[in-house]
Write a protein that holds these residues in place. Structure first.
Motif: not given
Lengths: 243, 158
Positions: A47, A76, A109-111, B118-122
């Protein structure tokens, strides 16, 4: 000048502070480093990862990794709402220059930063026919490039795809967990530059390492646990779709 | 007692020579430290550890650049190590005159982390640089070591 007790009391802490910088300025191969006192691992806090690629660039610079090859890279993930078992994974140039914007609003979506998992029961070291790759007594999987034949067995054996053949030396290469840094009391290049603290080097044998508190209080996973590799790169907040 | 004993002696001699040759060759071919810790060359551990470093580490930077370190402590960039932006500078730390750190282009550098994705933490501060600044250098308004703009009014322009 006679050094009185008062002078000494003033001088000692000053000398102690100065000595810290003397030591820090000349990080040499530490003779005090004991293999048996460490068991290295890494914590990756998904996160927190922003996919900036700093780790990938730093790794390439620190370890002279050739262009197009990666000791660490970032993926990604895009997990659509309706097909969780088939995530879309992309890693343009390993995430070295970051990721182009994507404004997909559905799904997740996340890395996910990846690197060698420094497995305690590593498949790659078991297949080496000459003993050129091994788990050190302090828990780091290394390659002896002077002894490696370049037979590529280990590249095939690694379930995480962490190894490659260096085109210059024609020997196997992989993340060394910046062994030349951690044995001098520094952190790895990737952990040093990570701007959000998403990557943290951890020593499982050091009772004061914050990793123990973290592992107690978080739900932490490893990659491919069913392969029983004894992976030591712990992922916090990892989605079930990550392979 | 044995008839044709020379046969046995000759055979024994051949075996002794073969064993001796094996022992000598083995000693010559296998590196001295092989097997010190396991089925590998023990000296390889020290060889790997002896490589030079490229990133000095922020503790070393802060030993000299105290002003910047103090300034960073006032803002959110306190968690960002010096070399995350300025690049690997162990050579500069060893001998400041050997390597002068390059001037950074903040228009490119800041966007690496803060460009919206959009994949970065909010919770991570993100901007679409084209809308936010039109591509001008970020340090026109922001001070990179302490990026929050001081006279910013609550509810005002970001």
């Amino acid at each position: 000048m006679d050094i009185t007790r008062r002078h000494l009391l003033v001088l000692l802490p000053a000398a102690a502070v100065a000595w810290k910088f003397v030591l820090a300025g000349t990080p040499e191969a530490s003779p005090n480093y004991k293999l048996s006192e460490h068991w290295w691992s890494m914590l990756i806090d998904i996160p927190k990862c922003i996919g900036c690629g700093s780790c990938v660039r730093a790794c390439a610079e620190e370890n002279d990794v050739p262009d197009g090859y990666f000791r660490t890279w970032i993926e990604r993930y895009h997990v659509a709402d309706w097909k969780i078992e088939r995530p879309e994974v992309e890693s343009p140039n390993g995430g070295k220059q970051g990721f182009p914007p994507n404004e997909i609003s559905d799904g997740k979506n996340f890395f996910v930063p990846k690197l060698c998992n420094h497995c305690a029961d590593s498949p790659c070291t078991q297949v080496c026919p000459v003993g050129a790759t091994f788990v050190t007594p302090d828990g780091v999987v290394l390659v002896d490039k002077n002894y490696c034949l370049g037979c590529r067995y280990c590249v095939q054996a690694c379930p995480y795809g962490c190894r490659f053949i260096n085109p210059k030396t024609n020997t196997a290469e992989k993340c060394s967990l910046c062994y030349h840094r951690i044995t001098k009391g520094l952190t790895t290049a990737c952990c040093e530059v990570c701007p959000t603290g998403a990557r943290q080097l951890a020593d499982l044998k050091n009772p004061k390492d914050p990793i123990h508190e973290f592992l107690r209080t978080h739900t932490v996973q490893i990659l491919k646990p069913h392969m029983a590799t004894g992976a030591k790169v712990f992922y916090n907040g990892m989605d079930g779709s990550v392979r | 007692m044995f008839k044709d004993i020379e046969h046995l002696i000759r055979l024994a001699a051949v075996i002794v020579i073969a064993v001796a040759a094996f022992v000598v060759l083995r000693a010559a071919v296998i590196p001295a430290s092989f097997g010190q810790y396991g089925h590998y060359r023990g000296a390889a551990i020290a060889e790997t550890a002896a490589r030079p470093i490229a990133f000095a580490g922020h503790d070393v930077c802060e030993g000299c650049h105290t002003e910047e370190a103090e300034q960073k402590k006032l803002g959110k960039h306190v968690v960002v190590a010096c070399e995350a932006c300025h690049g690997a500078l162990a050579r500069h730390a060893d001998d400041p005159s050997a390597l002068t750190p390059a001037k950074l282009d903040t228009a490119v550098l800041c966007a690496r982390c803060h460009e919206a994705n959009s994949a970065k933490p909010k919770s991570f501060p993100q901007v679409v640089t084209a809308d936010h600044s039109g591509g001008i250098a970020c340090d026109t308004c922001h001070q990179p070591h302490k990026p929050k703009i001081e006279d910013e009014k609550p509810g005002g322009k970001k």
